[in-house]
Scaffold this active site. Structure first.
Site, PDB file in Angstrom:
ATOM      1  N   THR A  44       0.814  -1.208   0.000  1.00 32.53           N
ATOM      2  CA  THR A  44       0.000   0.000   0.000  1.00 32.53           C
ATOM      3  C   THR A  44       0.846   1.257   0.000  1.00 32.53           C
ATOM      4  OG1 THR A  44      -1.528   1.258   1.391  1.00 32.53           O
ATOM      5  CG2 THR A  44      -0.095  -0.274   2.523  1.00 32.53           C
ATOM      6  N   ASP A  45       0.256   2.344  -0.506  1.00 32.01           N
ATOM      7  CA  ASP A  45       0.956   3.637  -0.455  1.00 32.01           C
ATOM      8  C   ASP A  45       1.026   4.190   0.974  1.00 32.01           C
ATOM      9  OD1 ASP A  45      -1.747   4.284  -0.140  1.00 32.01           O
ATOM     10  OD2 ASP A  45      -1.790   5.798  -1.734  1.00 32.01           O
ATOM     11  N   GLU A  46       0.235   3.593   1.894  1.00 33.70           N
ATOM     12  CA  GLU A  46       0.215   4.115   3.271  1.00 33.70           C
ATOM     13  C   GLU A  46       1.539   3.914   3.994  1.00 33.70           C
ATOM     14  OE1 GLU A  46      -3.058   3.277   5.731  1.00 33.70           O
ATOM     15  OE2 GLU A  46      -4.501   3.343   4.101  1.00 33.70           O
ATOM     16  N   TYR A  86      -2.071  -0.712  11.060  1.00 38.36           N
ATOM     17  CA  TYR A  86      -2.198  -1.341   9.731  1.00 38.36           C
ATOM     18  C   TYR A  86      -0.996  -0.998   8.858  1.00 38.36           C
ATOM     19  CZ  TYR A  86      -3.343  -1.700   4.798  1.00 38.36           C
ATOM     20  OH  TYR A  86      -3.267  -1.960   3.445  1.00 38.36           O
ATOM     21  N   LYS A  93       2.167  -3.320   7.344  1.00 42.64           N
ATOM     22  CA  LYS A  93       2.418  -3.471   5.900  1.00 42.64           C
ATOM     23  C   LYS A  93       3.842  -3.014   5.568  1.00 42.64           C
ATOM     24  CE  LYS A  93       0.066  -4.628   3.019  1.00 42.64           C
ATOM     25  NZ  LYS A  93      -0.259  -5.980   2.460  1.00 42.64           N
TER      26      LYS A  93
HETATM   27  P1  NAD Z   1      -9.674  -7.401   2.224  1.00 43.43           P
HETATM   28  O1  NAD Z   1      -9.693  -7.102   3.683  1.00 43.43           O
HETATM   29  O2  NAD Z   1     -10.871  -7.129   1.400  1.00 43.43           O
HETATM   30  O3  NAD Z   1      -9.299  -8.938   2.009  1.00 43.43           O
HETATM   31  C1  NAD Z   1      -8.308  -9.583   2.746  1.00 43.43           C
HETATM   32  C2  NAD Z   1      -8.453 -11.085   2.522  1.00 43.43           C
HETATM   33  O4  NAD Z   1      -7.376 -11.740   3.241  1.00 43.43           O
HETATM   34  C3  NAD Z   1      -9.765 -11.662   3.065  1.00 43.43           C
HETATM   35  O5  NAD Z   1     -10.319 -12.560   2.135  1.00 43.43           O
HETATM   36  C4  NAD Z   1      -9.344 -12.396   4.339  1.00 43.43           C
HETATM   37  O6  NAD Z   1     -10.173 -13.500   4.653  1.00 43.43           O
HETATM   38  C5  NAD Z   1      -7.928 -12.832   3.976  1.00 43.43           C
HETATM   39  N1  NAD Z   1      -7.092 -13.050   5.159  1.00 43.43           N
HETATM   40  C6  NAD Z   1      -6.947 -12.231   6.226  1.00 43.43           C
HETATM   41  N2  NAD Z   1      -6.111 -12.785   7.120  1.00 43.43           N
HETATM   42  C7  NAD Z   1      -5.694 -13.966   6.588  1.00 43.43           C
HETATM   43  C8  NAD Z   1      -4.807 -14.987   7.019  1.00 43.43           C
HETATM   44  N3  NAD Z   1      -4.165 -14.903   8.199  1.00 43.43           N
HETATM   45  N4  NAD Z   1      -4.605 -16.055   6.224  1.00 43.43           N
HETATM   46  C9  NAD Z   1      -5.250 -16.157   5.030  1.00 43.43           C
HETATM   47  N5  NAD Z   1      -6.107 -15.220   4.575  1.00 43.43           N
HETATM   48  C10 NAD Z   1      -6.322 -14.141   5.338  1.00 43.43           C
HETATM   49  O7  NAD Z   1      -8.388  -6.634   1.660  1.00 43.43           O
HETATM   50  P2  NAD Z   1      -8.191  -5.898   0.251  1.00 43.43           P
HETATM   51  O8  NAD Z   1      -8.713  -4.517   0.343  1.00 43.43           O
HETATM   52  O9  NAD Z   1      -8.614  -6.795  -0.847  1.00 43.43           O
HETATM   53  O10 NAD Z   1      -6.587  -5.789   0.238  1.00 43.43           O
HETATM   54  C11 NAD Z   1      -5.799  -6.838  -0.317  1.00 43.43           C
HETATM   55  C12 NAD Z   1      -4.336  -6.445  -0.253  1.00 43.43           C
HETATM   56  O11 NAD Z   1      -4.123  -5.237  -0.970  1.00 43.43           O
HETATM   57  C13 NAD Z   1      -3.823  -6.182   1.167  1.00 43.43           C
HETATM   58  O12 NAD Z   1      -2.513  -6.686   1.252  1.00 43.43           O
HETATM   59  C14 NAD Z   1      -3.820  -4.665   1.279  1.00 43.43           C
HETATM   60  O13 NAD Z   1      -2.832  -4.225   2.191  1.00 43.43           O
HETATM   61  C15 NAD Z   1      -3.470  -4.276  -0.146  1.00 43.43           C
HETATM   62  N6  NAD Z   1      -3.945  -2.949  -0.604  1.00 43.43           N
HETATM   63  C16 NAD Z   1      -5.268  -2.621  -0.462  1.00 43.43           C
HETATM   64  C17 NAD Z   1      -5.705  -1.396  -0.970  1.00 43.43           C
HETATM   65  C18 NAD Z   1      -7.161  -0.988  -0.887  1.00 43.43           C
HETATM   66  O14 NAD Z   1      -7.496   0.126  -1.260  1.00 43.43           O
HETATM   67  N7  NAD Z   1      -8.072  -1.856  -0.431  1.00 43.43           N
HETATM   68  C19 NAD Z   1      -4.796  -0.524  -1.601  1.00 43.43           C
HETATM   69  C20 NAD Z   1      -3.458  -0.905  -1.686  1.00 43.43           C
HETATM   70  C21 NAD Z   1      -3.038  -2.128  -1.209  1.00 43.43           C
HETATM   71  O1  DAU Z   2      -4.170   3.863   0.424  1.00 36.91           O
HETATM   72  C1  DAU Z   2      -4.399   2.493   0.339  1.00 36.91           C
HETATM   73  C2  DAU Z   2      -5.224   2.031   1.523  1.00 36.91           C
HETATM   74  O2  DAU Z   2      -6.552   2.476   1.282  1.00 36.91           O
HETATM   75  C3  DAU Z   2      -5.191   0.521   1.725  1.00 36.91           C
HETATM   76  O3  DAU Z   2      -3.886   0.146   2.075  1.00 36.91           O
HETATM   77  C4  DAU Z   2      -6.165   0.086   2.830  1.00 36.91           C
HETATM   78  O4  DAU Z   2      -6.204  -1.325   2.914  1.00 36.91           O
HETATM   79  C5  DAU Z   2      -7.550   0.606   2.478  1.00 36.91           C
HETATM   80  O5  DAU Z   2      -8.460   0.293   3.521  1.00 36.91           O
HETATM   81  C6  DAU Z   2      -7.504   2.121   2.263  1.00 36.91           C
HETATM   82  O6  DAU Z   2      -7.207   2.802   3.508  1.00 36.91           O
HETATM   83  P1  DAU Z   2      -8.008   4.141   3.933  1.00 36.91           P
HETATM   84  O7  DAU Z   2      -7.915   4.245   5.408  1.00 36.91           O
HETATM   85  O8  DAU Z   2      -7.588   5.282   3.087  1.00 36.91           O
HETATM   86  O9  DAU Z   2      -9.492   3.698   3.429  1.00 36.91           O
HETATM   87  P2  DAU Z   2     -10.949   3.837   4.071  1.00 36.91           P
HETATM   88  O10 DAU Z   2     -11.892   3.305   3.048  1.00 36.91           O
HETATM   89  O11 DAU Z   2     -11.024   3.281   5.449  1.00 36.91           O
HETATM   90  O12 DAU Z   2     -11.140   5.416   4.183  1.00 36.91           O
HETATM   91  C7  DAU Z   2     -10.960   6.280   3.055  1.00 36.91           C
HETATM   92  C8  DAU Z   2     -11.065   7.715   3.555  1.00 36.91           C
HETATM   93  O13 DAU Z   2     -12.413   7.974   3.963  1.00 36.91           O
HETATM   94  C9  DAU Z   2     -10.207   8.022   4.767  1.00 36.91           C
HETATM   95  O14 DAU Z   2      -9.745   9.369   4.672  1.00 36.91           O
HETATM   96  C10 DAU Z   2     -11.173   7.886   5.940  1.00 36.91           C
HETATM   97  C11 DAU Z   2     -12.468   8.355   5.343  1.00 36.91           C
HETATM   98  N1  DAU Z   2     -13.718   7.782   5.880  1.00 36.91           N
HETATM   99  C12 DAU Z   2     -13.809   6.423   6.000  1.00 36.91           C
HETATM  100  C13 DAU Z   2     -14.981   5.829   6.442  1.00 36.91           C
HETATM  101  C14 DAU Z   2     -15.101   4.335   6.585  1.00 36.91           C
HETATM  102  C15 DAU Z   2     -14.796   8.597   6.176  1.00 36.91           C
HETATM  103  O15 DAU Z   2     -14.708   9.850   6.047  1.00 36.91           O
HETATM  104  N2  DAU Z   2     -15.966   8.023   6.607  1.00 36.91           N
HETATM  105  C16 DAU Z   2     -16.111   6.672   6.755  1.00 36.91           C
HETATM  106  O16 DAU Z   2     -17.196   6.218   7.142  1.00 36.91           O
END
Ligand code: NAD
Ligand code: DAU
Length: 334
Positions: free
Chosen positions: A120-122, A147, A151
């Protein structure tokens, strides 16, 4: 080719499996997923008869060793992924994101298997709203939350296993994804499903925080580009120039649903809330020739609203419990 996808029942992993099965019929896909609250077998229904599914933990060394031994490539999506949850209980984040990644690295080292690490970019922390800078591959790590720090730690493990043990790994750090099959705890699906339920969307703090939105299919096409053409040991940032503040996202969702764009509430801010993320993906575009297909965030968001409208059976079972959990910490501000 034998592909092991960890976290394939989660949001991005499931979309990755769908695309892979459609576009690459020569790839034999096995999904390893623990099916935590975030994993959903139903997300794999469209491809269920064309993949193998194993329910298990990425930190289970014996299971991981067996699965990796039978693979040519591992793509590691599995993670605890939600910042708000990591503030309530960091323990599963350390287990899955750190111990899980360590376990996979030891297995790919032992069996000489190619590995791609999803991150992630975080890991880079945040930027000021008026800062012209964007994150690049050389931005120093500065994570803010349990989190993002787990990562960041997992990324550093991968880099060390490449350098010390010659593991054949690439890494990618992507910005915020949106699209189908995203859990209703996350910002965009939470607000879409609130609006569909006639509930006012919730903005943390000032609503001015900026995220750099990318459609999940663009993230996943970039991942395959890196697997196909990336240099071993290298990191590639994935982004689609989608910087948008949270308030604009909520106003757009309300408009797309035919509601008054001012019909939302401000709630208590997230502790340590990162202000702005922004990705400079020049390296991926110029060195590997990748470009996103979804240039226009508004039309991607409209398609996502339509998906949630027509897939209530998929999200409804999680909605009430998710909102009950938010209600424990969230107060509507005057
Ligand atoms: P998600 O939470 O939707 O899915 C995570 C999956 O991992 C789930 O199916 C869960 O059951 C599985 N899991 C969790 N713990 C586990 C374990 N111990 N063993 C096996 N499986 C397990 O997550 P996502 O949003 O699809 O993110 C996927 C990946 O992408 C993560 O590594 C996250 O850090 C990265 N990422 C997410 C975003 C985003 O915007 N969502 C952006 C950049 C990177
Ligand atoms: O940048 C990549 C990341 O993006 C991933 O690594 C994470 O897995 C993914 O969850 C996401 O993280 P954020 O914390 O940015 O995403 P989230 O959807 O939780 O929130 C997006 C933005 O919206 C953040 O500034 C918080 C805000 N927010 C979130 C929720 C759930 C609100 O204002 N209201 C809300 O109810």
């Amino acid at each position: 080719m034998r592909l092991l996808v960890t976290g394939g029942a989660g949001f991005i992993g499931a979309n990755f499996v769908h695309r892979t099965v459609e576009d690459r019929p020569d790839v034999r896909v096995t999904v390893l997923d623990k099916l935590t609250y975030a994993g959903n077998r139903a997300s794999l229904d469209p491809v269920a008869d064309r993949i193998a599914f194993v329910r298990g933990d990425v930190a289970d060394a014996a299971l991981v060793d067996r699965l990796v031994a039978d693979s040519d490539l591992v793509v590691h999506f599995a993670a605890e992924s939600h910042n708000d949850n990591s503030l309530g209980d960091p323990a599963p984040f350390v287990h899955t994101n750190l111990v899980g990644t360590f376990t996979l690295l030891e297995a790919v080292r032992k069996h000489g298997v190619r590995y791609h690490h999803i991150s992630t970019d975080e890991v880079y922390g945040d930027l000021d709203l008026d800062d012209p800078a964007r994150f690049t591959e050389s931005t120093p790590y500065n994570p803010s939350s349990p989190y993002s720090s787990t990562k960041a730690g997992s990324d550093l493990l991968v880099r060390a296993w490449v350098r010390s043990f010659g593991v054949a790994a690439t890494l990618s750090n992507c910005s915020n994804n949106y699209g189908p099959y995203q859990h209703v705890e996350k910002f965009i699906p939470r607000q879409i499903t609130n609006v569909l339920d006639g509930v006012r969307p919730r903005l943390y703090g000032s609503g001015r925080n900026v995220r750099d939105w990318i459609h999940v299919d663009d993230h996943n096409s970039a991942v395959w580009t890196i697997i196909d053409k990336g240099e071993i040991g290298q990191t590639y940032l994935i982004g689609a120039d989608g910087e948008t503040d949270n308030r604009t996202v909520v106003e757009t969702i309300l408009e797309l649903c035919g509601r008054d764009p001012g019909d939302f509430d401000f709630v208590t801010d997230r502790p340590g809330h990162d202000l702005r993320y922004a990705i400079d993906s020049t390296r991926l575009r110029t060195e590997l020739g990748w470009s996103p297909r979804y240039g226009d965030f508004r039309s991607g968001l409209a398609a996502t609203v339509d998906w949630y409208r027509s897939h209530e059976d998929w999200w409804r079972p999680q909605k009430a419990a998710t909102e009950r959990a938010y209600a424990r910490t969230e107060t509507i501000l005057e």
